[in-house]
Design a protein around this motif. Structure first.
Motif, short mmCIF file in Angstrom:
data_model
loop_
_atom_site.label_atom_id
_atom_site.label_comp_id
_atom_site.label_asym_id
_atom_site.label_seq_id
_atom_site.Cartn_x
_atom_site.Cartn_y
_atom_site.Cartn_z
N ASP A 195 -5.20 9.75 0.07
CA ASP A 195 -5.72 9.18 -1.16
C ASP A 195 -4.75 7.11 -0.50
OD1 ASP A 195 -6.03 7.44 -3.52
OD2 ASP A 195 -4.14 8.99 -4.49
N ALA A 196 -4.81 5.76 -0.66
CA ALA A 196 -4.57 4.89 -0.36
C ALA A 196 -4.99 4.45 -1.82
CB ALA A 196 -4.92 3.95 1.05
N LYS A 197 -2.87 3.76 -2.05
CA LYS A 197 -3.18 3.45 -3.27
C LYS A 197 -2.67 1.06 -3.75
CE LYS A 197 -3.06 6.38 -7.22
NZ LYS A 197 -2.07 6.74 -8.03
N ARG A 198 -3.52 0.24 -3.69
CA ARG A 198 -3.22 -0.95 -3.25
C ARG A 198 -2.50 -1.85 -4.60
NH1 ARG A 198 -4.57 -3.09 1.82
NH2 ARG A 198 -5.05 -4.60 0.72
N HIS A 247 3.86 7.06 0.96
CA HIS A 247 4.76 6.42 2.40
C HIS A 247 4.15 4.32 2.19
CE1 HIS A 247 4.95 5.26 6.66
NE2 HIS A 247 3.97 4.94 6.64
N THR A 276 0.56 -1.27 0.01
CA THR A 276 0.75 0.02 0.03
C THR A 276 0.78 1.53 -0.22
OG1 THR A 276 -1.69 -1.13 1.35
CG2 THR A 276 -1.73 1.15 1.20
N ASP A 277 0.98 2.03 -0.97
CA ASP A 277 0.97 3.15 -0.54
C ASP A 277 -0.10 4.53 -0.36
OD1 ASP A 277 3.50 4.90 -1.28
OD2 ASP A 277 2.80 5.89 -3.55
N TYR A 278 0.21 5.00 1.05
CA TYR A 278 -0.04 6.35 1.70
C TYR A 278 -0.21 7.46 1.05
CZ TYR A 278 -1.85 2.61 4.24
OH TYR A 278 -2.85 0.94 4.90
#
Length: 331
Positions: free
Chosen positions: A223-226, A272, A217-219
């Motif tokens: 906005d969080a992209k998995r 992150h 996961t990129d926070y």
């Protein structure tokens, strides 16, 4: 005999002058001997050599980080960071107090230069990696934080300290005391090494070139992209191994693995990154079972911390996968 411990206080000077004053007063009330750069607020390379000699005589190192990186040497490294690096090199126990919200610090006490801001951010991350730090927001908090942290550190990691000459019966007694303290420290380190968790041999382990589905996961703010990718154990380990050339705190490794793997799968400048918690536990267990890392428990009681250490087998795999090979084929 009553011992007093010498504590080196490191920070930028002008912006944290009041903070230093409160910390130094706290140290004196604890019967410690504060040492630092009050006499040399403007540092240069020549004075840095003098500072190193002072650090050599200290028992503990205390760092206060605010909103400034500080004046830099010819190599572009701040003198505060140079002091920190030298204390680590000398093996001093480090107590770090890092401002939790540097963005809230008044502008006059922060760096306006983007390059210095970036260096401060990198320094903050370095300090927070592999050791416990205390966050602070208000000057009123510092004395209590320093007192609690230093008392616990002294109890857990007693240093040599200083004793008044009139309390020592002879030079031989001083020598014997120092030798006993050295032996105590050696025994403590040996006990610490013995706490390395031993992993029993497991039959049927997945091989290095077998794949494992990892969820990342990129926070970035709200906005969080998995992402989910199947990577081999070798690919995963080779990406994270260079960071393990220095023992890493378990609490920081989840984010470090996430950042490394997001970059590896092609995510540009992840903000992150982190790896799914259950996947993280599996990675840690698998690498330990494969003999690539050692898991070391540091500290006592509530202060216990788990660290990852690279084993000789892990170092060999890292060198095999992350070194640049010659294109001349020996010609």
């Amino acid at each position: 005999m009553e011992k007093r411990y010498q504590v080196f206080v490191s920070s930028t000077f002008v912006d944290l002058q009041e903070a230093r004053g409160k910390v130094i007063q706290t140290l004196m009330e604890m019967d410690c001997i504060p040492a630092g750069m009050e006499l040399f607020p403007a540092m240069d390379e020549e004075q840095m050599q003098f500072i190193k000699r002072i650090i050599d005589d200290c028992d503990y190192y205390l760092l206060i980080l605010g909103g400034r990186y500080g004046s830099v040497s010819a190599e572009g490294i701040s003198f505060t960071e140079m002091e920190y690096d030298y204390a680590i090199e000398r093996g001093l126990k480090v107590l770090a107090f890092v401002h939790e919200k540097p963005e809230d610090i008044p502008a006059k006490f922060t760096d306006s230069d983007p390059a210095l801001k970036a260096r401060l951010g990198a320094f903050r991350e370095k300090v927070k990696t592999g050791r416990l730090v205390r966050g602070w927001n208000d000057l009123k908090e510092l004395p209590g934080l320093v007192s609690l942290s230093l008392n616990k550190t002294i109890k857990t990691y007693p240093a040599i300290g200083w004793v008044r000459a009139d309390q020592i019966t002879s030079t031989e007694a001083v020598r014997e005391q120092n030798e006993l303290l050295k032996e105590l420290e050696a025994l403590r380190k040996e006990l610490q090494r013995s706490k390395t968790t031993s992993v029993p041999k497991v039959e049927g382990l997945a091989g290095l070139d077998e794949q494992f589905p990892v969820t990342l996961t990129d926070y970035a703010g709200m906005d969080a992209k998995r992402y989910q990718r199947s990577l081999t154990w070798r690919q995963i380990f080779v990406q994270i191994a260079p960071d393990l050339q220095v023992a890493q705190n378990d609490s920081s490794m989840r984010g470090a693995i996430g950042q490394a793997l997001l970059s590896y799968i092609g995510v540009k400048t992840p903000y992150h990154g982190t790896v799914d918690n259950e996947d993280y536990k599996t990675l840690r267990t698998q690498f330990a079972a494969l003999g690539l890392i050692g898991l070391v428990v540091n500290g006592e009681g509530e202060a216990q911390t788990l660290f990852w250490e690279l084993t000789p087998e892990g170092a060999a795999l890292m060198l095999q996968g992350r070194t640049v090979k010659s294109s001349t084929n020996g010609e």
